[in-house]
Design an enzyme around this catalytic site. Structure first.
Site, mmCIF file in Angstrom:
data_model
loop_
_atom_site.group_PDB
_atom_site.id
_atom_site.type_symbol
_atom_site.label_atom_id
_atom_site.label_comp_id
_atom_site.label_asym_id
_atom_site.label_seq_id
_atom_site.Cartn_x
_atom_site.Cartn_y
_atom_site.Cartn_z
ATOM 1 N N CYS A 103 -1.710 4.980 74.228
ATOM 2 C CA CYS A 103 -2.883 5.809 74.554
ATOM 3 C C CYS A 103 -4.058 4.999 75.078
ATOM 4 O O CYS A 103 -5.040 5.566 75.526
ATOM 5 C CB CYS A 103 -3.304 6.626 73.332
ATOM 6 S SG CYS A 103 -3.861 5.639 71.928
ATOM 7 N N HIS A 162 -19.290 5.082 64.093
ATOM 8 C CA HIS A 162 -18.235 5.796 64.815
ATOM 9 C C HIS A 162 -17.050 4.863 65.033
ATOM 10 O O HIS A 162 -17.206 3.739 65.495
ATOM 11 C CB HIS A 162 -18.774 6.268 66.168
ATOM 12 C CG HIS A 162 -17.745 6.861 67.065
ATOM 13 N ND1 HIS A 162 -17.236 8.129 66.874
ATOM 14 C CD2 HIS A 162 -17.132 6.367 68.162
ATOM 15 C CE1 HIS A 162 -16.351 8.388 67.823
ATOM 16 N NE2 HIS A 162 -16.273 7.329 68.618
ATOM 17 N N HIS A 198 -11.336 8.993 66.877
ATOM 18 C CA HIS A 198 -10.953 10.367 66.532
ATOM 19 C C HIS A 198 -9.555 10.375 65.921
ATOM 20 O O HIS A 198 -8.772 9.449 66.141
ATOM 21 C CB HIS A 198 -10.970 11.259 67.775
ATOM 22 C CG HIS A 198 -12.337 11.505 68.298
ATOM 23 N ND1 HIS A 198 -12.967 10.623 69.158
ATOM 24 C CD2 HIS A 198 -13.218 12.502 68.065
ATOM 25 C CE1 HIS A 198 -14.171 11.085 69.441
ATOM 26 N NE2 HIS A 198 -14.355 12.218 68.794
ATOM 27 N N ASP A 252 6.551 9.944 65.624
ATOM 28 C CA ASP A 252 7.481 9.719 64.517
ATOM 29 C C ASP A 252 6.819 8.799 63.487
ATOM 30 O O ASP A 252 7.159 7.630 63.360
ATOM 31 C CB ASP A 252 8.780 9.109 65.045
ATOM 32 C CG ASP A 252 9.832 8.979 63.963
ATOM 33 O OD1 ASP A 252 9.752 9.706 62.952
ATOM 34 O OD2 ASP A 252 10.737 8.139 64.132
ATOM 35 N N ARG A 283 -2.626 10.640 64.470
ATOM 36 C CA ARG A 283 -2.953 9.467 65.286
ATOM 37 C C ARG A 283 -4.449 9.224 65.183
ATOM 38 O O ARG A 283 -5.247 9.981 65.713
ATOM 39 C CB ARG A 283 -2.559 9.684 66.744
ATOM 40 C CG ARG A 283 -2.987 8.523 67.652
ATOM 41 C CD ARG A 283 -2.459 8.688 69.076
ATOM 42 N NE ARG A 283 -2.893 9.907 69.706
ATOM 43 C CZ ARG A 283 -3.918 10.015 70.568
ATOM 44 N NH1 ARG A 283 -4.635 8.949 70.892
ATOM 45 N NH2 ARG A 283 -4.228 11.184 71.098
ATOM 46 N N CYS A 297 -7.017 7.409 66.619
ATOM 47 C CA CYS A 297 -7.264 6.724 67.884
ATOM 48 C C CYS A 297 -8.612 6.016 67.738
ATOM 49 O O CYS A 297 -9.661 6.661 67.767
ATOM 50 C CB CYS A 297 -7.270 7.754 69.012
ATOM 51 S SG CYS A 297 -7.442 7.036 70.637
#
Length: 133
Positions: A66, A103, A106, A114, A120, A122
């Site tokens: 990602c 921060h 997210h 899996d 996730r 991120c």
């Protein structure tokens, strides 16, 4: 966990680089694929760059392709706080450090990875520092 960290904007600015301040204190996002942490194989703990709170273990990191480091769970639920983020067209869940309110990124659910949690996290690599075991 340590006491909550409270600092003025000037104090944060003096301790963080401009890019770190933008992500950690202004909820910015670093450019995708700019962090070596996305694919770093080092075993250790990922801590908050602003306050040093241990947030994620390398064992929960996975390659989500990602552009940012991805984890399927925090080290402990009391290390992070979740805030509903409606700043874009879809609702996202922002993740912040529970100790200093910085921060991190997210968390996304139900994407079909899996992993044990199908979540996730991120995370902006610039918001972390890796402490090798």
């Amino acid at each position: 966990m340590a006491n909550k960290v409270e600092k003025t904007d000037d104090e944060w600015r003096s301790e963080l680089s401009a890019a770190e301040y933008h992500v950690l204190r202004e909820a910015g996002t670093e450019s995708p694929f700019s962090s070596s942490y996305e694919t770093d194989p080092t075993v250790g703990v990922y801590a908050c760059r602003a306050c040093g709170t241990e947030l994620f273990r390398s064992e929960t990191k996975f390659d989500a392709h990602c552009g940012w480091p991805a984890f399927y769970a925090p080290l402990a639920e009391d290390r992070v706080v979740y805030i509903e983020d409606k700043s874009l067209l879809r609702t996202r869940t922002e993740v912040r450090c529970a100790n200093c309110n910085s921060h991190l990124g997210h968390v996304f659910k139900g994407e079909g990875f899996d992993t044990p949690t199908d979540e996730r996290f991120c995370v902006n690599g610039i918001s972390l520092k890796l402490e090798a075991d």
